[in-house]
Design an enzyme around this catalytic site. Structure first.
Site, PDB file in Angstrom:
ATOM      1  N   GLN A   4      -4.419  -1.831   9.935  1.00  0.00           N
ATOM      2  CA  GLN A   4      -4.439  -2.960   9.375  1.00  0.00           C
ATOM      3  C   GLN A   4      -4.922  -4.152  10.281  1.00  0.00           C
ATOM      4  O   GLN A   4      -4.562  -4.149  11.471  1.00  0.00           O
ATOM      5  CB  GLN A   4      -2.805  -3.229   8.772  1.00  0.00           C
ATOM      6  CG  GLN A   4      -2.953  -4.708   7.880  1.00  0.00           C
ATOM      7  CD  GLN A   4      -3.415  -4.512   6.462  1.00  0.00           C
ATOM      8  OE1 GLN A   4      -3.493  -3.296   5.940  1.00  0.00           O
ATOM      9  NE2 GLN A   4      -3.839  -5.722   6.169  1.00  0.00           N
ATOM     10  N   ASP A  53     -10.860   2.728   4.550  1.00  0.00           N
ATOM     11  CA  ASP A  53     -11.224   1.440   4.354  1.00  0.00           C
ATOM     12  C   ASP A  53     -12.760   1.123   4.406  1.00  0.00           C
ATOM     13  O   ASP A  53     -13.068  -0.021   4.139  1.00  0.00           O
ATOM     14  CB  ASP A  53     -10.550   0.796   5.924  1.00  0.00           C
ATOM     15  CG  ASP A  53      -9.231  -0.072   5.499  1.00  0.00           C
ATOM     16  OD1 ASP A  53      -9.028  -0.649   4.477  1.00  0.00           O
ATOM     17  OD2 ASP A  53      -8.669  -0.467   6.442  1.00  0.00           O
ATOM     18  N   LYS A 109       0.830  -1.246   0.176  1.00  0.00           N
ATOM     19  CA  LYS A 109      -0.055   0.196   0.005  1.00  0.00           C
ATOM     20  C   LYS A 109       0.860   1.269   0.024  1.00  0.00           C
ATOM     21  O   LYS A 109       0.510   2.221  -0.755  1.00  0.00           O
ATOM     22  CB  LYS A 109      -0.738   0.043   1.268  1.00  0.00           C
ATOM     23  CG  LYS A 109      -2.030  -1.227   1.038  1.00  0.00           C
ATOM     24  CD  LYS A 109      -2.956  -1.397   2.403  1.00  0.00           C
ATOM     25  CE  LYS A 109      -3.982  -2.341   2.273  1.00  0.00           C
ATOM     26  NZ  LYS A 109      -4.394  -2.664   3.598  1.00  0.00           N
TER      27      LYS A 109
HETATM   28  N1  GUN Z   1      -6.847  -6.895   6.370  1.00  0.00           N
HETATM   29  C1  GUN Z   1      -7.219  -7.673   5.094  1.00  0.00           C
HETATM   30  N2  GUN Z   1      -7.704  -6.632   4.293  1.00  0.00           N
HETATM   31  C2  GUN Z   1      -7.816  -5.382   4.957  1.00  0.00           C
HETATM   32  C3  GUN Z   1      -8.173  -3.977   4.423  1.00  0.00           C
HETATM   33  O1  GUN Z   1      -8.597  -4.052   3.206  1.00  0.00           O
HETATM   34  N3  GUN Z   1      -7.867  -3.107   5.146  1.00  0.00           N
HETATM   35  C4  GUN Z   1      -7.169  -3.337   6.362  1.00  0.00           C
HETATM   36  N4  GUN Z   1      -7.429  -2.276   7.236  1.00  0.00           N
HETATM   37  N5  GUN Z   1      -6.882  -4.370   6.930  1.00  0.00           N
HETATM   38  C5  GUN Z   1      -7.381  -5.489   6.080  1.00  0.00           C
END
Ligand code: GUN
Length: 302
Positions: A101, A124, A57
């Site tokens: 995350q 998110d 990311k």
């Molecule tokens: N863990 C797995 N996918 C995601 C996501 O799209 N965002 C976040 N914050 N954690 C994740």
């Protein structure tokens, strides 16, 4: 028998296209005196998969001309300390959007953390306000993985109206929002949705009826060829690391679908890696750009 044409939904290339479109928009904004979008990511502990996702990311941010910040803390952080980090990010005017995350270490309460994120910065789309708006079809940040799947279908011109979509999984990150988005009165969408999960009885009966099968269960080779209808579209959300002695690393990534045997039956299928994963990243950038634009509009009206 292989009667179906097998087409790969190339999430990697589609994501690169989207990322370069986003980069161009950022360039235009910056060259006319605007501010770069700024994403922050909170990473707790040293789970290798989470580290890798956050790394992807942040790298994508740099490529698109975004600012980015990683806040990395040890597994032993307390709930109070984590909530303070979230509050600081809510208050930090230089940050347009941020993510925490998931999953978090077991001793932390992710529900409380997600609810502490300011909805304006919830790129998110996990906050209850964002989820509620999504359910009502109101404008909001959509969760990046299911929204990325919708974009992928859209970019390939795949019309889903009237299809029977079967989703396997009921997480707040993928299964539940995917179900909301595919049943919406929109294209892609307008599906009749069946949502299956670990307690579903006779899963194969359901999967065999799927025109569009979305698999987010987290088990390698869970979907076998006998579970898939000829001509189905299969979207594999799984990212599982399995041992592979032929690789230098000793392991490789694989999805939830037995790709080799399922692919010949499909009209379209996403590979792993190179399918859904990259689309998640492009969608997060889109959400962050949106957050940045909304913030600069809001401040110019003041
Ligand atoms: N863990 C797995 N996918 C995601 C996501 O799209 N965002 C976040 N914050 N954690 C994740």
């Amino acid at each position: 028998m292989n009667n179906s044409m097998n087409n790969i939904l190339d999430g990697k290339q589609t994501s690169l296209d989207l990322q370069s479109e986003i980069a161009q928009k950022v360039e235009t904004i910056v060259s006319s005196g605007g501010k770069k979008p700024h994403l922050a990511a909170v990473l707790i502990g040293d789970d290798p998969a989470s580290k890798a996702y956050v790394g992807h990311k942040i790298k994508a941010c740099a490529k698109a001309g975004f600012e980015s910040t990683i806040i990395n803390r040890n597994t032993d952080i307390s709930q109070t300390e984590l909530l303070e980090i979230v509050q600081d990010l809510n208050d930090d005017k230089s940050i347009d959007g941020f993510i925490v995350q998931l999953p978090l270490p077991d001793h932390l309460d992710s529900t409380e953390v997600v609810q502490a994120v300011s909805p304006e910065k919830d790129v998110d789309g996990f906050h209850p306000e964002s989820v509620g708006k999504m359910a009502l079809g109101l404008p909001t940040y959509l969760p990046a993985t299911p929204a990325g799947i919708i974009t992928l279908l859209d970019r390939y011109g795949i019309k889903t109206t009237g299809m029977h979509a079967v989703i396997i999984g009921r997480s707040d990150i993928v299964g539940n929002p995917m179900s909301a988005l595919l049943s919406r009165n929109a294209e892609p969408g307008n599906c009749t949705v069946t949502q299956c999960h670990s307690r579903t009885v006779n899963l194969r009966e359901h999967t065999l009826r799927a025109d569009l099968l979305i698999v987010a269960i987290g088990r390698p080779n869970f979907i076998t060829a006998d579970m898939v209808k000829e001509g189905a579209i299969v979207i594999d959300v799984g990212i599982n690391r399995i041992p592979d002695p032929t690789r230098k690393s000793g392991s490789r990534l694989t999805g939830d679908v037995d790709y080799e045997n399922v692919a010949p039956k499909c009209s379209w299928i996403t590979p792993v890696p190179g399918g859904v994963g990259p689309m998640t990243i492009a969608t997060l950038l889109e959400n962050t750009l949106q957050a940045s634009l909304l913030k600069s509009n809001a401040s110019s009206e003041k």
